[in-house]
Design a protein around this motif. Structure first.
Motif, short mmCIF file in Angstrom:
data_model
loop_
_atom_site.label_atom_id
_atom_site.label_comp_id
_atom_site.label_asym_id
_atom_site.label_seq_id
_atom_site.Cartn_x
_atom_site.Cartn_y
_atom_site.Cartn_z
N GLU A 123 10.12 4.17 -0.35
CA GLU A 123 9.35 3.78 -1.53
C GLU A 123 9.80 2.40 -2.01
OE1 GLU A 123 6.77 5.44 -2.87
OE2 GLU A 123 7.01 6.75 -1.12
N GLN A 142 -3.74 1.27 10.87
CA GLN A 142 -3.92 2.26 9.81
C GLN A 142 -2.61 3.01 9.55
OE1 GLN A 142 -6.82 2.37 8.09
NE2 GLN A 142 -7.41 0.67 9.43
N ARG A 143 -2.21 3.06 8.27
CA ARG A 143 -1.02 3.80 7.81
C ARG A 143 0.29 3.26 8.42
NH1 ARG A 143 -0.71 8.41 9.84
NH2 ARG A 143 -2.25 8.13 11.50
N TYR A 178 0.85 -1.19 0.00
CA TYR A 178 0.00 0.00 0.00
C TYR A 178 0.88 1.24 0.00
CZ TYR A 178 -3.75 -3.20 1.29
OH TYR A 178 -4.65 -4.24 1.30
N ASN A 222 2.74 4.64 1.02
CA ASN A 222 3.25 5.10 2.30
C ASN A 222 2.47 6.30 2.82
OD1 ASN A 222 5.35 3.27 2.69
ND2 ASN A 222 6.77 4.48 1.46
N ASP A 223 2.41 6.42 4.13
CA ASP A 223 1.89 7.62 4.77
C ASP A 223 2.99 8.67 4.76
OD1 ASP A 223 0.01 9.11 6.53
OD2 ASP A 223 1.64 8.87 7.96
N GLU A 224 2.72 9.83 4.18
CA GLU A 224 3.77 10.84 3.95
C GLU A 224 4.36 11.36 5.25
OE1 GLU A 224 2.43 13.91 1.38
OE2 GLU A 224 2.01 12.56 -0.30
N GLN A 225 3.52 11.65 6.24
CA GLN A 225 4.05 12.16 7.51
C GLN A 225 4.91 11.12 8.21
OE1 GLN A 225 3.96 15.23 8.83
NE2 GLN A 225 5.26 14.45 10.51
N SER A 226 4.47 9.88 8.19
CA SER A 226 5.25 8.81 8.82
C SER A 226 6.59 8.61 8.12
CB SER A 226 4.45 7.50 8.81
OG SER A 226 3.22 7.66 9.47
N TYR A 268 9.56 3.56 6.08
CA TYR A 268 8.55 3.87 5.06
C TYR A 268 9.21 4.29 3.74
CZ TYR A 268 5.02 4.22 8.85
OH TYR A 268 4.17 3.99 9.91
N HIS A 270 0.88 1.15 13.83
CA HIS A 270 1.49 2.38 13.34
C HIS A 270 2.68 2.76 14.22
CE1 HIS A 270 1.94 6.68 12.40
NE2 HIS A 270 1.55 6.28 11.19
N SER A 277 3.59 5.41 15.51
CA SER A 277 3.35 6.31 16.64
C SER A 277 2.57 5.64 17.77
CB SER A 277 2.58 7.56 16.19
OG SER A 277 1.30 7.20 15.70
#
Length: 368
Positions: free
Chosen positions: A128, A177-178, A112, A114-118, A126, A305, A307
């Motif tokens: 590419e 999630q993410r 899936y 990537n979460d940009e902030q993570s 994370y 996640h 965090s």
């Protein structure tokens, strides 16, 4: 390792978990409580993984692995801790093993986006995806489809695991999630005549550090590289059950799934969150007693996640659980420490976990 019984590892029908029938849901939840509480492992049917597509992907993966090491070398990305792309042989070492690097080559992808902030916070967790130039047909599409199918099955199972523990249905799936989920293709390499029937194994005994691991099943390759039945009964996945007064070392049990089923294993993150109610599954991959054979397999690693604070959830926060799992730790920090432990990240990665600006005052004093 000697052949052992699979005992009575439960099988869960994922169709039961998504049904509107409370009796079916409770039947599945009861099976999860036993499977994850005793074995740390469960068999799943109606999982949605396409077996024909899986074998087609294994063909593509075998074609990639057969390329010379120099061709594969650009995709072995130590700079991102091998979290994407090719993992060369003799790279990963089990934390609780005997120091033997695993006899395998791997390929890691994230199924899936990537979460940009993570990705800003944990760039090595994370990164590419890395794709080989001139990849064999179906190499990219096959592993992405496989990872997403396994992930969807895992989300259903996590909802069932929450119900089994008397938690809100989304207690675990919300934490996913993410998260930095990864799908890994593995090829266990042939042993020489002098290596077989020794203490050498394909994968040392270990527990996975993530939340949940989904295993779709693998296949053997004969010395000519052709898919074939297992050459003997020595090789395969074995797991160690929870210790009991009668079996303080646990029991080593063969983890062969029934026909049409896949395997799901408890990871360390799920063990911590459940305060040890569910235990991470110690498992080992043994090699056959004949030389020249290989085995292909795959795994999807679901994570919480980065965090998320890893600590027993309030329901499981007994005095013993607090002692066993304190102090609370950020999941991303936990991931970095474990990747160092197993040899995928360099020890210098631990420097990321502390304050990195101690020299700023000296630079100010020096006017630099």
């Amino acid at each position: 390792m000697a052949e052992t019984s699979s005992l009575n590892i439960p099988t869960v029908d994922l169709a039961d978990l998504v049904s509107e029938d409370p009796a079916r849901v409770e039947r599945a939840a009861a099976a999860i409580r036993e499977a994850f509480g005793v074995f740390g492992l469960v068999y799943l049917k109606n999982h949605g993984v396409d077996t024909q597509a899986l074998n087609r992907y294994y063909d593509a993966f075998a074609a990639f692995i057969a390329q010379p090491a120099e061709t594969k070398k650009p995709y072995g990305r130590a700079d991102i801790w091998y979290q994407r792309g090719w993992t060369p042989p003799n790279t990963e070492v089990a934390v609780a093993g005997n120091g033997q690097p695993d006899f395998k080559e791997c390929y890691f992808v994230a199924p899936y986006p990537n979460d940009e902030q993570s990705a800003l916070e944990f760039p090595e967790l994370y990164p590419e995806n890395v794709w080989p130039a001139n990849a064999p047909p179906y190499f990219q599409d096959g592993i992405m489809q496989l990872g997403r199918s396994l992930h969807e099955a895992g989300l259903k199972l996590l909802r069932g695991a929450a119900v089994a523990l008397g938690l809100p249905e989304t207690a675990f799936s919300d934490l996913c999630q993410r998260a930095p989920h990864v799908t890994r293709a593995l090829q266990y390499l042939p042993l020489t005549a002098s290596q077989v029937n020794t203490d050498i194994v394909w994968g040392e005994e270990h527990t996975d550090f993530n939340l949940l691991t989904l295993l779709p099943g693998g296949r053997f390759l004969d010395p000519d590289g052709r898919p074939a039945p297992a050459p003997d009964n020595k090789s395969g996945l074995y797991l160690r059950t929870r210790a009991t007064p009668e079996a303080p070392n646990g029991q080593m049990v063969r983890g062969t799934a029934p026909a049409g089923c896949i395997v799901a294993q408890v990871g360390q993150q799920l063990e911590i969150l459940s305060g040890g109610t569910f235990l991470a599954t110690p498992h080992v991959i043994t090699a056959p007693g004949v030389s020249g054979w290989q085995r292909q397999s795959a795994a999807h690693f679901m994570h919480v996640h980065t965090s998320t604070v890893l600590f027993p959830l309030p329901k499981f926060r007994t005095a013993d659980a607090v002692r066993n799992y304190a102090p609370p730790v950020l999941a991303g920090t936990y991931d970095i420490k474990t990747l160092v432990d197993i040899g995928l990240a360099p020890s210098s990665a631990l420097d990321k976990l502390g304050y990195r600006h101690y020299d700023r005052l000296n630079r100010q004093r020096a006017g630099t």
